[in-house]
Write a protein that holds these residues in place. Structure first.
Motif, PDB file in Angstrom:
ATOM      1  N   VAL A   1      17.058 -72.369  -9.964  1.00 12.84           N
ATOM      2  CA  VAL A   1      16.387 -72.354  -8.660  1.00 12.84           C
ATOM      3  C   VAL A   1      15.579 -73.612  -8.422  1.00 12.84           C
ATOM      4  O   VAL A   1      14.919 -74.019  -9.404  1.00 12.84           O
ATOM      5  CB  VAL A   1      15.498 -71.032  -8.749  1.00 12.84           C
ATOM      6  CG1 VAL A   1      14.480 -71.061  -7.534  1.00 12.84           C
ATOM      7  CG2 VAL A   1      16.106 -69.808  -8.913  1.00 12.84           C
TER       8      VAL A   1
ATOM      9  N   SER B   1      12.957 -68.414   3.688  1.00 11.28           N
ATOM     10  CA  SER B   1      14.267 -68.853   3.302  1.00 11.28           C
ATOM     11  C   SER B   1      14.289 -69.402   1.918  1.00 11.28           C
ATOM     12  O   SER B   1      15.550 -69.447   1.306  1.00 11.28           O
ATOM     13  CB  SER B   1      14.679 -70.106   4.437  1.00 11.28           C
ATOM     14  OG  SER B   1      14.592 -69.665   5.603  1.00 11.28           O
ATOM     15  N   ARG B   2      13.349 -70.099   1.503  1.00 15.65           N
ATOM     16  CA  ARG B   2      13.373 -70.513  -0.046  1.00 15.65           C
ATOM     17  C   ARG B   2      13.617 -69.253  -0.774  1.00 15.65           C
ATOM     18  O   ARG B   2      14.490 -69.268  -1.881  1.00 15.65           O
ATOM     19  CB  ARG B   2      12.025 -71.346  -0.405  1.00 15.65           C
ATOM     20  CG  ARG B   2      12.239 -71.670  -1.854  1.00 15.65           C
ATOM     21  CD  ARG B   2      10.945 -72.597  -1.961  1.00 15.65           C
ATOM     22  NE  ARG B   2      10.880 -73.789  -1.199  1.00 15.65           N
ATOM     23  CZ  ARG B   2      11.530 -74.969  -1.299  1.00 15.65           C
ATOM     24  NH1 ARG B   2      12.134 -75.016  -2.438  1.00 15.65           N
ATOM     25  NH2 ARG B   2      11.411 -76.035  -0.727  1.00 15.65           N
TER      26      ARG B   2
ATOM     27  N   LEU C   1      14.930 -66.378  -0.051  1.00 19.30           N
ATOM     28  CA  LEU C   1      16.303 -65.719  -0.043  1.00 19.30           C
ATOM     29  C   LEU C   1      17.604 -66.628  -0.511  1.00 19.30           C
ATOM     30  O   LEU C   1      18.337 -66.028  -1.319  1.00 19.30           O
ATOM     31  CB  LEU C   1      16.606 -65.828   1.601  1.00 19.30           C
ATOM     32  CG  LEU C   1      16.474 -64.640   2.361  1.00 19.30           C
ATOM     33  CD1 LEU C   1      16.600 -64.956   3.820  1.00 19.30           C
ATOM     34  CD2 LEU C   1      17.290 -63.569   1.868  1.00 19.30           C
ATOM     35  N   GLU C   2      17.047 -67.917  -0.756  1.00 17.76           N
ATOM     36  CA  GLU C   2      18.213 -68.781  -1.309  1.00 17.76           C
ATOM     37  C   GLU C   2      17.979 -68.597  -3.020  1.00 17.76           C
ATOM     38  O   GLU C   2      18.883 -68.695  -3.492  1.00 17.76           O
ATOM     39  CB  GLU C   2      17.941 -70.373  -1.041  1.00 17.76           C
ATOM     40  CG  GLU C   2      18.256 -70.570   0.508  1.00 17.76           C
ATOM     41  CD  GLU C   2      17.624 -72.019   1.250  1.00 17.76           C
ATOM     42  OE1 GLU C   2      17.179 -72.722   0.114  1.00 17.76           O
ATOM     43  OE2 GLU C   2      18.057 -71.973   2.370  1.00 17.76           O
TER      44      GLU C   2
ATOM     45  N   HIS D   1      17.399 -65.876  -4.239  1.00 17.11           N
ATOM     46  CA  HIS D   1      17.879 -64.434  -4.723  1.00 17.11           C
ATOM     47  C   HIS D   1      19.524 -64.817  -4.645  1.00 17.11           C
ATOM     48  O   HIS D   1      20.045 -64.268  -5.562  1.00 17.11           O
ATOM     49  CB  HIS D   1      17.529 -63.473  -3.515  1.00 17.11           C
ATOM     50  CG  HIS D   1      16.391 -62.685  -3.662  1.00 17.11           C
ATOM     51  ND1 HIS D   1      16.265 -61.876  -4.736  1.00 17.11           N
ATOM     52  CD2 HIS D   1      15.273 -62.677  -3.121  1.00 17.11           C
ATOM     53  CE1 HIS D   1      15.131 -61.116  -4.730  1.00 17.11           C
ATOM     54  NE2 HIS D   1      14.228 -61.691  -3.584  1.00 17.11           N
ATOM     55  N   GLU D   2      19.955 -65.596  -3.584  1.00 13.87           N
ATOM     56  CA  GLU D   2      21.318 -65.926  -3.812  1.00 13.87           C
ATOM     57  C   GLU D   2      21.850 -66.441  -4.795  1.00 13.87           C
ATOM     58  O   GLU D   2      22.952 -66.245  -5.587  1.00 13.87           O
ATOM     59  CB  GLU D   2      21.589 -66.607  -2.318  1.00 13.87           C
ATOM     60  CG  GLU D   2      23.316 -66.909  -2.348  1.00 13.87           C
ATOM     61  CD  GLU D   2      23.580 -67.315  -0.956  1.00 13.87           C
ATOM     62  OE1 GLU D   2      24.978 -67.245  -0.442  1.00 13.87           O
ATOM     63  OE2 GLU D   2      23.159 -68.418  -0.583  1.00 13.87           O
ATOM     64  N   THR D   3      21.109 -67.431  -5.421  1.00 14.68           N
ATOM     65  CA  THR D   3      21.517 -68.152  -6.796  1.00 14.68           C
ATOM     66  C   THR D   3      21.602 -67.246  -7.700  1.00 14.68           C
ATOM     67  O   THR D   3      22.779 -67.067  -8.451  1.00 14.68           O
ATOM     68  CB  THR D   3      20.403 -69.051  -7.015  1.00 14.68           C
ATOM     69  OG1 THR D   3      20.558 -70.297  -5.766  1.00 14.68           O
ATOM     70  CG2 THR D   3      20.732 -69.733  -8.270  1.00 14.68           C
TER      71      THR D   3
END
Length: 202
Positions: free
Chosen positions: A120, A135-136, A138-139, A141-143
């Motif tokens: 992260v 947005s940070r 969300l990103e 979480h996606e990682t």
């Protein structure tokens, strides 16, 4: 005059302070445990769970940071939501760490260690704009979701159903739900009137 013997606690009551010990199990190793799982399976499980654990610790810290720094018209609801999500991530940290320990490994526990191995990205030390903070998250979480899905499949193939179930039921499903809540806050929706433009499609 009181003697030193009269002012010193008996040895049985005195804590043994400033003890330094040797490291009895190195990080990245697994000890033998009777779980019916091969050494190599448990080794892989501990490695991948520790990666998810480190990333989850960073996500928890991000949630707390952004919970504190939230502002604007949606401050109250996001302040509460991010704290709720943070508490769920903290519970997940504990579940992941205990799974690593039960497999005979060593869970990454020091935040400085977690920061060294996390995937992260580090946020700025200061405050970002609210959409950037969301947005940070969300990103992040996606990682975690990408690595968790791959890990769950491999763990299942190796026969570690317990670790696979933990990853799917807690990391993936919980992460997907939290990402959904965050994403809906980034929809540019007018609050008091319809946006001009073409009619809505049914």
């Amino acid at each position: 005059m009181t003697s030193s013997a009269g002012t010193t606690a008996p040895a049985a009551a005195q804590p043994l302070l400033h003890q330094k010990g040797r490291e009895v199990q190195r990080f990245g190793t697994v000890k033998q445990v009777l779980l019916g799982l091969p050494h190599d399976t448990r080794m892989y499980a501990c490695q991948v769970l520790n990666q998810i654990l480190a990333d989850t610790q960073m996500l928890y810290a991000l949630y707390k940071k952004h919970h504190w720094l939230m502002r604007g018209a949606t401050f109250h609801q996001l302040h509460l939501l991010l704290d709720q999500h943070a508490e769920a991530q903290l519970a997940l940290v504990d579940a992941l760490a205990e799974r690593v320990q039960s497999l005979g490994g060593v869970a990454v526990g020091d935040p400085r260690h977690a920061a060294e191995i996390t995937s992260v990205p580090r946020p700025p030390d200061g405050t970002e704009e609210v959409p950037a903070m969301l947005s940070r998250l969300l990103e992040a979480h996606e990682t975690i979701l990408v690595e968790a899905r791959a890990a769950a499949r491999r763990l299942a193939d190796l026969g570690d159903d317990g670790s696979s179930d933990l990853v799917v039921s807690e990391v993936v499903r919980g992460g997907e739900a939290q990402a959904w809540f965050l994403a809906e806050h980034l929809v540019d929706t007018p609050l008091t009137r319809l946006a001009p433009g073409p009619e809505a499609v049914a």
